[in-house]
Every structure is written in C-alpha cells, then in structure tokens.
Design a protein around this motif. Structure first.
Motif, PDB file in Angstrom:
ATOM      1  N   PHE A  21      12.225  41.678  52.504  1.00 15.85           N
ATOM      2  CA  PHE A  21      12.483  42.217  51.220  1.00 15.85           C
ATOM      3  C   PHE A  21      13.633  43.160  51.152  1.00 15.85           C
ATOM      4  CE2 PHE A  21       7.586  41.677  50.816  1.00 15.85           C
ATOM      5  CZ  PHE A  21       7.805  40.524  50.006  1.00 15.85           C
ATOM      6  N   ALA A  22      14.031  43.628  52.244  1.00 13.08           N
ATOM      7  CA  ALA A  22      15.545  44.473  52.217  1.00 13.08           C
ATOM      8  C   ALA A  22      16.489  43.562  51.966  1.00 13.08           C
ATOM      9  CB  ALA A  22      15.537  45.051  53.512  1.00 13.08           C
ATOM     10  N   VAL A  23      16.470  42.220  52.591  1.00 11.91           N
ATOM     11  CA  VAL A  23      17.504  41.304  52.423  1.00 11.91           C
ATOM     12  C   VAL A  23      17.520  40.804  51.074  1.00 11.91           C
ATOM     13  CG1 VAL A  23      18.202  38.934  52.872  1.00 11.91           C
ATOM     14  CG2 VAL A  23      17.821  40.748  54.790  1.00 11.91           C
ATOM     15  N   ASP A  24      16.278  40.454  50.471  1.00  9.33           N
ATOM     16  CA  ASP A  24      15.900  40.031  49.121  1.00  9.33           C
ATOM     17  C   ASP A  24      16.776  41.009  48.015  1.00  9.33           C
ATOM     18  OD1 ASP A  24      14.368  37.680  49.367  1.00  9.33           O
ATOM     19  OD2 ASP A  24      12.725  38.800  49.711  1.00  9.33           O
ATOM     20  N   VAL A  25      16.456  42.437  48.174  1.00 11.66           N
ATOM     21  CA  VAL A  25      16.829  43.353  47.300  1.00 11.66           C
ATOM     22  C   VAL A  25      18.641  43.161  47.564  1.00 11.66           C
ATOM     23  CG1 VAL A  25      17.479  45.729  47.042  1.00 11.66           C
ATOM     24  CG2 VAL A  25      15.176  45.119  47.412  1.00 11.66           C
ATOM     25  N   GLN A  26      19.198  43.090  48.686  1.00 16.64           N
ATOM     26  CA  GLN A  26      20.594  43.129  48.594  1.00 16.64           C
ATOM     27  C   GLN A  26      21.076  41.811  47.987  1.00 16.64           C
ATOM     28  OE1 GLN A  26      21.871  43.001  52.842  1.00 16.64           O
ATOM     29  NE2 GLN A  26      23.855  42.019  52.315  1.00 16.64           N
ATOM     30  N   ILE A  27      20.510  40.622  48.072  1.00 16.36           N
ATOM     31  CA  ILE A  27      21.180  39.466  47.572  1.00 16.36           C
ATOM     32  C   ILE A  27      20.664  39.516  46.091  1.00 16.36           C
ATOM     33  CG2 ILE A  27      20.849  36.926  47.677  1.00 16.36           C
ATOM     34  CD1 ILE A  27      20.340  36.913  50.627  1.00 16.36           C
ATOM     35  N   TYR A  31      23.280  39.159  42.058  1.00 12.82           N
ATOM     36  CA  TYR A  31      23.097  38.166  40.897  1.00 12.82           C
ATOM     37  C   TYR A  31      22.585  39.099  39.832  1.00 12.82           C
ATOM     38  CZ  TYR A  31      22.497  34.025  43.937  1.00 12.82           C
ATOM     39  OH  TYR A  31      22.616  33.011  44.800  1.00 12.82           O
ATOM     40  N   GLY A  32      22.935  40.201  39.984  1.00 16.18           N
ATOM     41  CA  GLY A  32      22.731  41.027  38.494  1.00 16.18           C
ATOM     42  C   GLY A  32      21.137  41.463  38.508  1.00 16.18           C
ATOM     43  N   ILE A  33      20.378  41.207  39.304  1.00 19.22           N
ATOM     44  CA  ILE A  33      18.959  41.786  39.472  1.00 19.22           C
ATOM     45  C   ILE A  33      18.629  42.967  40.250  1.00 19.22           C
ATOM     46  CG2 ILE A  33      16.530  41.180  39.957  1.00 19.22           C
ATOM     47  CD1 ILE A  33      17.160  38.196  39.368  1.00 19.22           C
ATOM     48  N   GLU A  34      18.452  44.101  39.697  1.00 20.24           N
ATOM     49  CA  GLU A  34      17.988  45.141  40.420  1.00 20.24           C
ATOM     50  C   GLU A  34      16.443  45.520  40.327  1.00 20.24           C
ATOM     51  OE1 GLU A  34      20.392  47.303  41.614  1.00 20.24           O
ATOM     52  OE2 GLU A  34      21.936  46.086  40.862  1.00 20.24           O
ATOM     53  N   VAL A  35      15.818  45.431  41.636  1.00 17.13           N
ATOM     54  CA  VAL A  35      14.682  45.606  42.160  1.00 17.13           C
ATOM     55  C   VAL A  35      14.481  46.170  43.330  1.00 17.13           C
ATOM     56  CG1 VAL A  35      14.496  43.218  43.257  1.00 17.13           C
ATOM     57  CG2 VAL A  35      12.395  44.121  42.305  1.00 17.13           C
ATOM     58  N   SER A  36      13.355  46.858  43.561  1.00 19.11           N
ATOM     59  CA  SER A  36      12.837  47.526  44.680  1.00 19.11           C
ATOM     60  C   SER A  36      12.283  46.635  45.708  1.00 19.11           C
ATOM     61  CB  SER A  36      12.386  48.887  44.559  1.00 19.11           C
ATOM     62  OG  SER A  36      10.878  48.418  44.051  1.00 19.11           O
ATOM     63  N   ASP A  38       9.817  47.724  47.448  1.00 18.09           N
ATOM     64  CA  ASP A  38       8.094  47.805  46.993  1.00 18.09           C
ATOM     65  C   ASP A  38       7.639  46.814  45.922  1.00 18.09           C
ATOM     66  OD1 ASP A  38       8.120  49.843  48.984  1.00 18.09           O
ATOM     67  OD2 ASP A  38       8.138  51.573  47.617  1.00 18.09           O
ATOM     68  N   ASP A  39       8.497  46.917  44.776  1.00 23.24           N
ATOM     69  CA  ASP A  39       7.982  45.970  43.831  1.00 23.24           C
ATOM     70  C   ASP A  39       7.993  44.444  44.374  1.00 23.24           C
ATOM     71  OD1 ASP A  39       7.192  45.345  40.981  1.00 23.24           O
ATOM     72  OD2 ASP A  39       9.585  44.649  40.795  1.00 23.24           O
ATOM     73  N   LEU A  40       9.066  44.148  44.867  1.00 23.99           N
ATOM     74  CA  LEU A  40       8.993  42.738  45.339  1.00 23.99           C
ATOM     75  C   LEU A  40       7.615  42.496  46.494  1.00 23.99           C
ATOM     76  CD1 LEU A  40      12.692  42.194  46.516  1.00 23.99           C
ATOM     77  CD2 LEU A  40      11.446  41.377  44.740  1.00 23.99           C
ATOM     78  N   ALA A  41       7.552  43.307  47.163  1.00 27.48           N
ATOM     79  CA  ALA A  41       6.193  43.427  48.028  1.00 27.48           C
ATOM     80  C   ALA A  41       4.863  43.026  47.280  1.00 27.48           C
ATOM     81  CB  ALA A  41       6.097  44.637  49.208  1.00 27.48           C
ATOM     82  N   LEU A  42       5.004  44.001  46.448  1.00 29.24           N
ATOM     83  CA  LEU A  42       3.694  44.062  45.514  1.00 29.24           C
ATOM     84  C   LEU A  42       3.428  42.504  44.886  1.00 29.24           C
ATOM     85  CD1 LEU A  42       3.531  47.562  43.898  1.00 29.24           C
ATOM     86  CD2 LEU A  42       1.889  46.544  45.414  1.00 29.24           C
ATOM     87  N   TYR A  69      19.405  30.183  47.137  1.00 25.68           N
ATOM     88  CA  TYR A  69      18.851  31.578  47.351  1.00 25.68           C
ATOM     89  C   TYR A  69      18.169  31.761  48.919  1.00 25.68           C
ATOM     90  CZ  TYR A  69      16.554  35.812  47.063  1.00 25.68           C
ATOM     91  OH  TYR A  69      16.194  37.199  47.399  1.00 25.68           O
ATOM     92  N   GLN A  70      17.283  30.798  49.087  1.00 26.40           N
ATOM     93  CA  GLN A  70      16.564  30.557  50.420  1.00 26.40           C
ATOM     94  C   GLN A  70      17.538  30.625  51.543  1.00 26.40           C
ATOM     95  OE1 GLN A  70      13.298  28.029  50.541  1.00 26.40           O
ATOM     96  NE2 GLN A  70      12.962  28.082  52.738  1.00 26.40           N
ATOM     97  N   LYS A  71      18.535  29.696  51.280  1.00 23.17           N
ATOM     98  CA  LYS A  71      19.512  29.611  52.521  1.00 23.17           C
ATOM     99  C   LYS A  71      20.348  31.000  52.998  1.00 23.17           C
ATOM    100  CE  LYS A  71      22.874  26.859  54.656  1.00 23.17           C
ATOM    101  NZ  LYS A  71      23.814  27.812  55.330  1.00 23.17           N
ATOM    102  N   GLU A  72      20.586  31.505  51.839  1.00 23.57           N
ATOM    103  CA  GLU A  72      21.234  32.759  51.743  1.00 23.57           C
ATOM    104  C   GLU A  72      20.498  33.955  52.615  1.00 23.57           C
ATOM    105  OE1 GLU A  72      23.916  34.418  48.400  1.00 23.57           O
ATOM    106  OE2 GLU A  72      22.450  33.189  47.443  1.00 23.57           O
ATOM    107  N   CYS A  73      19.108  33.892  52.156  1.00 20.57           N
ATOM    108  CA  CYS A  73      18.286  34.882  52.959  1.00 20.57           C
ATOM    109  C   CYS A  73      17.971  34.543  54.275  1.00 20.57           C
ATOM    110  CB  CYS A  73      17.014  34.898  52.183  1.00 20.57           C
ATOM    111  SG  CYS A  73      17.053  35.624  50.461  1.00 20.57           S
ATOM    112  N   GLU A  74      17.724  33.265  54.692  1.00 22.02           N
ATOM    113  CA  GLU A  74      17.650  33.017  55.973  1.00 22.02           C
ATOM    114  C   GLU A  74      18.742  33.078  56.854  1.00 22.02           C
ATOM    115  OE1 GLU A  74      15.566  29.311  55.543  1.00 22.02           O
ATOM    116  OE2 GLU A  74      13.596  30.312  55.213  1.00 22.02           O
TER     117      GLU A  74
END
Length: 225
Positions: A21-27, A31-36, A38-42, A69-74
């Motif tokens: 989820f920390a990587v998700d927040v960064q990526i 893309y202009g999406i600000e999210v925490s 904790d929110d992603l986990a929930l 997106y998945q490739k970026e994360c992985e």
C-alpha cells in the motif's frame, strides 16, 4: 468437519500489505490521486489490481491502465521485498503445528506468490497447493479462487476454513460456502478492524498468529502451542 485450511497470502502469511500500500500511494500520486495507505487497506485489501484501478478510475475520472499499473507496482515491490519482506511473526510455528492439509488461495499472480512465499521460506509448507486469481475468472469478493482451491484439493467447500485479513476475502469465503476467520496480524491492520471483518461474515477474528494457533488447536486442527 474441517479437512482443509485455506490461507490468504498477503497480510496473513507474509507482512506484505503495509509495503504494497505504501508503493500504491507513491504511484497513485503520480497519476494525481492522493490517498492514504490506511484508506487503501480498508477499501481494497484482498481486491485485485484490476478491481482497485477500476474503482479509482471511476472515482477520479482517470484512465489508468490496470496491467501497466500492476507492472509499475510489482517492479518496485520486487526490490522492496528482497530487503524488507518478512513472514508474519509466528506463522511458521503455526504451520508446523497443523494436523490437516493446508493451501494458499490468493489474489496475487503465481510469479509473485512464488517470490513472496520463497523469500521468507514458506514455500515448502504448501508444495503445489498454491492457487492464484489468474487461474480463475473473477477475483475476490467473488468465490472463484476458494472454490478452485477446494476442487484442486478434493475437499468440499463446507469442509474448508479460510483465514483472511480483508472483507473481500471474508465475503468470498462466505459466497463459497466456507467458514472464515478474520486475521489482524499484518502491519496494515489494527484492533478496530475486527468489526469490519465480523460484519463481512467472519465467524471470529484473531489478533496474531499465536491467537490463531490457539483458535485452530481448539478446533482440533493443530497441536496445542
């Protein structure tokens, strides 16, 4: 009678969700999406990349391509996991104690599962009984992956017990006709998440691997700690 224990992987066997989820927040910020985290986990714990990106695209009027997106994360996670990935504390002791067969049923792809279970030394507990969302039509909260695991292990759904950290996984287990226990032992979970898992249909919620060990021992599925 329970004759198969089905484990989710991320957040149950390995403490990976807090890293993911920390990587998700960064990526996503790119893309202009600000999210925490904790929110992603929930909201998206246990949900596939495709499912998460579809929801976020709808909410933010973006056009993120899920496979890219998945490739970026992985790509980022592969390096992070090599240095920071750990098994859930006490899970190896629990796995050694079980007196019934076990398997993994995960929303991750097989290559990631092989890496994630291999780094902390958990692969040998499961052998060929590692099942991925890429083997079925629909990810959690659909029941497909759990029904696939039960079929491959020659066990009826009603004789399976699922260990899950996410509402999506608990809902999927219920839709498959299986019992489910919520697990809060990952770094992305806290005690307040117990209610969320109970509302999703968990028969009970345990806080860590030691508590899960005692729970399974009380069901006569594991030796007493």
């Amino acid at each position: 009678m329970i004759s198969l224990v089905i484990f989710d992987c991320d957040g149950v066997l390995i403490d990976s969700e807090v890293l993911s989820f920390a990587v998700d927040v960064q990526i996503l910020a790119g893309y202009g999406i600000e999210v925490s985290s904790d929110d992603l986990a929930l909201r998206f714990g246990g949900v596939s990349y495709a499912g998460m990106i579809e929801s976020l695209n709808d909410e933010h009027a973006t056009a993120i391509e899920a496979a890219h997106y998945q490739k970026e994360c992985e790509d980022l996670l592969a390096h992070l996991f090599e240095t920071d990935l750990r098994a859930i504390s006490g899970i190896d002791t629990l796995l050694k104690s079980l007196s019934v067969p076990v398997c993994v049923a995960s929303g991750s792809d097989l290559a990631r599962l092989d890496m994630c279970l291999g780094i902390p030394g958990l692969l040998d507990f499961f052998g060929a009984r590692i099942f991925s969302v890429e083997e079925v039509a629909n990810g959690k909260p659909a029941p497909d992956i759990f029904l696939h695991a039960a079929r491959e292990c020659s066990v009826k759904p009603e004789n399976c017990l699922v260990i899950e950290d996410s509402p999506a996984g608990i809902i999927a287990a219920g839709a498959a006709g299986m019992r489910a226990v919520g697990f809060l032992g990952g770094g992305h979970r806290n005690p307040e998440d117990a209610e969320m898992l109970m509302q999703a249909g968990a028969e009970d919620v345990v806080g860590d691997a030691s508590e899960l060990h005692r729970y399974l021992a009380n069901l006569r599925l594991a030796n007493r700690p």
